[in-house]
Design an enzyme around this catalytic site. Structure first.
Site, PDB file in Angstrom:
ATOM      1  N   HIS A 124      47.374   7.284  89.899  1.00  3.61           N
ATOM      2  CA  HIS A 124      46.751   6.289  89.019  1.00  3.61           C
ATOM      3  C   HIS A 124      46.840   6.679  87.540  1.00  3.61           C
ATOM      4  CE1 HIS A 124      43.270   9.044  89.348  1.00  3.61           C
ATOM      5  NE2 HIS A 124      42.832   8.506  88.221  1.00  3.61           N
ATOM      6  N   ASP A 125      46.752   7.971  87.247  1.00  3.94           N
ATOM      7  CA  ASP A 125      46.749   8.433  85.847  1.00  3.94           C
ATOM      8  C   ASP A 125      48.072   9.074  85.440  1.00  3.94           C
ATOM      9  OD1 ASP A 125      44.329   7.673  84.759  1.00  3.94           O
ATOM     10  OD2 ASP A 125      43.267   9.489  85.424  1.00  3.94           O
TER      11      ASP A 125
ATOM     12  N   LYS B 279      49.313   9.408  81.916  1.00  6.34           N
ATOM     13  CA  LYS B 279      48.757  10.364  80.944  1.00  6.34           C
ATOM     14  C   LYS B 279      49.774  11.431  80.546  1.00  6.34           C
ATOM     15  CE  LYS B 279      43.774  10.106  81.979  1.00  6.34           C
ATOM     16  NZ  LYS B 279      42.620  10.808  82.601  1.00  6.34           N
TER      17      LYS B 279
ATOM     18  N   HIS C 291      43.821  -0.004  86.954  1.00  7.13           N
ATOM     19  CA  HIS C 291      42.636   0.753  87.357  1.00  7.13           C
ATOM     20  C   HIS C 291      41.560   0.819  86.273  1.00  7.13           C
ATOM     21  CE1 HIS C 291      44.810   4.125  85.427  1.00  7.13           C
ATOM     22  NE2 HIS C 291      43.656   4.752  85.346  1.00  7.13           N
ATOM     23  N   HIS C 292      41.830   0.341  85.051  1.00  9.12           N
ATOM     24  CA  HIS C 292      40.783   0.256  84.027  1.00  9.12           C
ATOM     25  C   HIS C 292      40.423  -1.180  83.670  1.00  9.12           C
ATOM     26  CE1 HIS C 292      40.332   4.522  83.373  1.00  9.12           C
ATOM     27  NE2 HIS C 292      41.635   4.666  83.214  1.00  9.12           N
TER      28      HIS C 292
ATOM     29  N   ASP D 171      37.777   6.092  90.782  1.00  9.55           N
ATOM     30  CA  ASP D 171      38.042   6.877  89.570  1.00  9.55           C
ATOM     31  C   ASP D 171      36.759   7.119  88.775  1.00  9.55           C
ATOM     32  OD1 ASP D 171      39.550   8.141  87.542  1.00  9.55           O
ATOM     33  OD2 ASP D 171      39.843   6.249  86.469  1.00  9.55           O
TER      34      ASP D 171
ATOM     35  N   HIS E  88      47.910   4.798  78.717  1.00  9.38           N
ATOM     36  CA  HIS E  88      48.328   5.485  79.947  1.00  9.38           C
ATOM     37  C   HIS E  88      48.439   4.525  81.131  1.00  9.38           C
ATOM     38  CE1 HIS E  88      43.989   5.656  81.120  1.00  9.38           C
ATOM     39  NE2 HIS E  88      44.424   5.900  82.345  1.00  9.38           N
TER      40      HIS E  88
END
Ligand code: C2E
Ligand code: SIN
Ligand code: SIN
Ligand code: SIN
Ligand code: FE
Ligand code: FE
Length: 406
Positions: A248-249, A252, A303-304, A349, A277
């Protein structure tokens, strides 16, 4: 009786079906189910080559399965066998040729191979007829062994495997080998990408991604059961989601260390960079088309996002982050416009981020974390998925112990 043409048609379509499956574990499950059904075998195993040994990697056994409660899974332990003539599987890997044996307890003294009775003695199963095939990739290398055990006639009596079936299984084994090799490469690639991201943030990322992935599939499974989603779809989605959530990240990796590793709060400009990201992660999967790549892109991108529409990045082009006109009236995507897997990972998360210490914040106590999640149902998070989270909270809590932060 199925005629030859029909058998050929079946085996071709089964081979094509394997090309759709990405996750190694699901693939082994499919390969064995399909091969066993084709020759009506009571049991079977798949061995995967690891250097000079074969690892017993997956098994099915209808006789044992029937003794379990519905939904319960057969527990088996893995072991390795050397690639030599002391076992049927070892011999087949060693020579690259198949073996069709009517009764393994009646082998003539003259054959160069032996049946290893250890497994029967351990499990009290009576192996009789055995069809063992090498799994050869398209360069002719043996990557594993497919073993089908105890062909049954319509009355359930164990009979020898029909020699007429050998070419079909041979063809199928070739497709299976190529699919397994490809799935193993996919998994290796995921782990490489994650360890790349870990290089940038060694203190936190490894345990965080494992926890977020494990929480995500618990939330998904609970939600899917409550909705009556088919068991086969649940199994498949769990594995796709697990890998996608781990990544998911991954975007980054493209964020500068000065921001990524800042010990204090981010200022507005830094936070604006950090938000990239999401689409930077999605961009890594944008030129690929499998379920898995699509899920990984959807999770990275979404996801954000927030259920109420106030999340980020909203409707953007994942190739460059450019905002696309939408007319939705909120800065972000809203409600079910956000892909399911994105809504799930958002909860996993934040639950993990709040429960953990970060370079810029202390961990919160559990009561405060759960209170926050409850309050954010319908605001930051999909309320139905928050329900699923709390319904499986005992399992979710136990996951943190398996993946402690460094
Ligand atoms: P992360 O640390 O994995 O946090 C993921 C998300 O958990 C955050 O997304 C946010 O929604 C939630 N979260 C984490 N800590 C808190 C908190 O103390 N209070 C609240 N209300 N929510 C929290 P967000 O905000 O989009 O951040 C994305 C990523 O940006 C974070 O991932 C982290 O890597 C970084 N980040 C965010 N704020 C800061 C900061 O102040 N300092 C530093 N160094 N990094 C930050
Ligand atoms: C073998 O390949 O000799 C072992 C067969 C089995 O595990 O049933
Ligand atoms: C699904 O496959 O059920 C949803 C996939 C997604 O929303 O990313
Ligand atoms: C926020 O969501 O309030 C900023 C992110 C954070 O606190 O880590
Ligand atoms: Fe993130
Ligand atoms: Fe995260």
């Amino acid at each position: 009786m199925i005629d030859e043409k029909e058998k050929m048609r079946q085996i071709l379509s089964l081979g094509l079906e394997l090309a759709q499956v990405r996750d190694v574990d699901i693939l082994l499950e499919r390969i064995l189910s399909v091969a066993r059904a084709f020759v009506n075998a009571d049991a079977g195993s798949i061995y995967i080559r690891e250097g000079e040994t074969l690892k017993f990697s997956y098994t099915q056994n209808d006789t044992f399965q029937k003794q379990l409660a519905p939904g319960q899974k057969l527990i088996y332990s893995t072991f390795t066998v050397p690639i030599n003539n002391a076992s049927l599987a070892g011999y087949v890997a060693n020579t690259g040729t198949m073996l069709n044996i009517p009764d393994v307890y009646e082998l003539p003294d003259t054959v160069p191979y032996a049946f290893n009775r250890g497994y029967d003695e351990l499990t009290r199963y009576r192996t009789q007829s055995v069809l063992t095939f090498p799994l050869k990739n398209n360069r002719g290398a043996v990557i594993g062994v497919l073993q089908l055990i105890n062909a049954c006639d319509p009355a359930g009596t164990v009979v020898p495997f029909a020699p007429e079936d050998e070419p079909f299984i041979m063809h199928f084994a070739g497709n299976a080998a190529i699919a397994i090799e490809r799935a193993m490469m996919t998994r290796a690639m995921i782990l490489r990408m994650i360890s790349m991201a870990e290089l940038r943030d060694p203190k936190e990322t490894g345990a965080h991604v494992n926890r977020v992935a494990a929480y995500s599939i618990e939330i998904y499974e609970r939600w899917a059961r409550s909705r009556g989603v088919a068991e086969s779809e649940i199994t498949q989605n769990r594995d796709v989601l697990r890998m996608a959530a781990m990544l998911h990240d991954v975007g980054k990796v493209a964020i500068a260390d000065a921001i990524l590793k800042k010990p204090g709060r981010l200022d507005d400009a830094e936070y604006a960079v950090m938000k990239n990201h999401t689409w930077l992660g999605a961009r890594l999967f944008s030129d690929t088309f499998s379920d898995f790549d699509q899920a990984a892109a959807a999770v990275a991108l979404n996801h954000h996002e927030r259920w109420d529409g106030n999340g980020y990045p909203g409707h953007v082009n994942p190739l460059n982050g450019e905002v696309l006109a939408t007319g939705q009236g909120t800065p972000g995507k809203k409600g079910e416009e956000i892909p399911l897997f994105g809504r799930i990972v958002a909860i996993a998360d934040v639950y993990d981020a709040l429960s953990s210490r970060r370079a810029y914040k202390e961990s919160w106590d559990e009561g405060r974390v759960l209170e926050t999640l409850r309050q954010e149902a319908g605001r930051q998070f999909d309320p139905e998925l928050i329900e699923a989270f709390f319904a499986s909270f005992d399992t979710i809590r136990s996951i943190a112990d398996r993946y402690p932060s460094a």
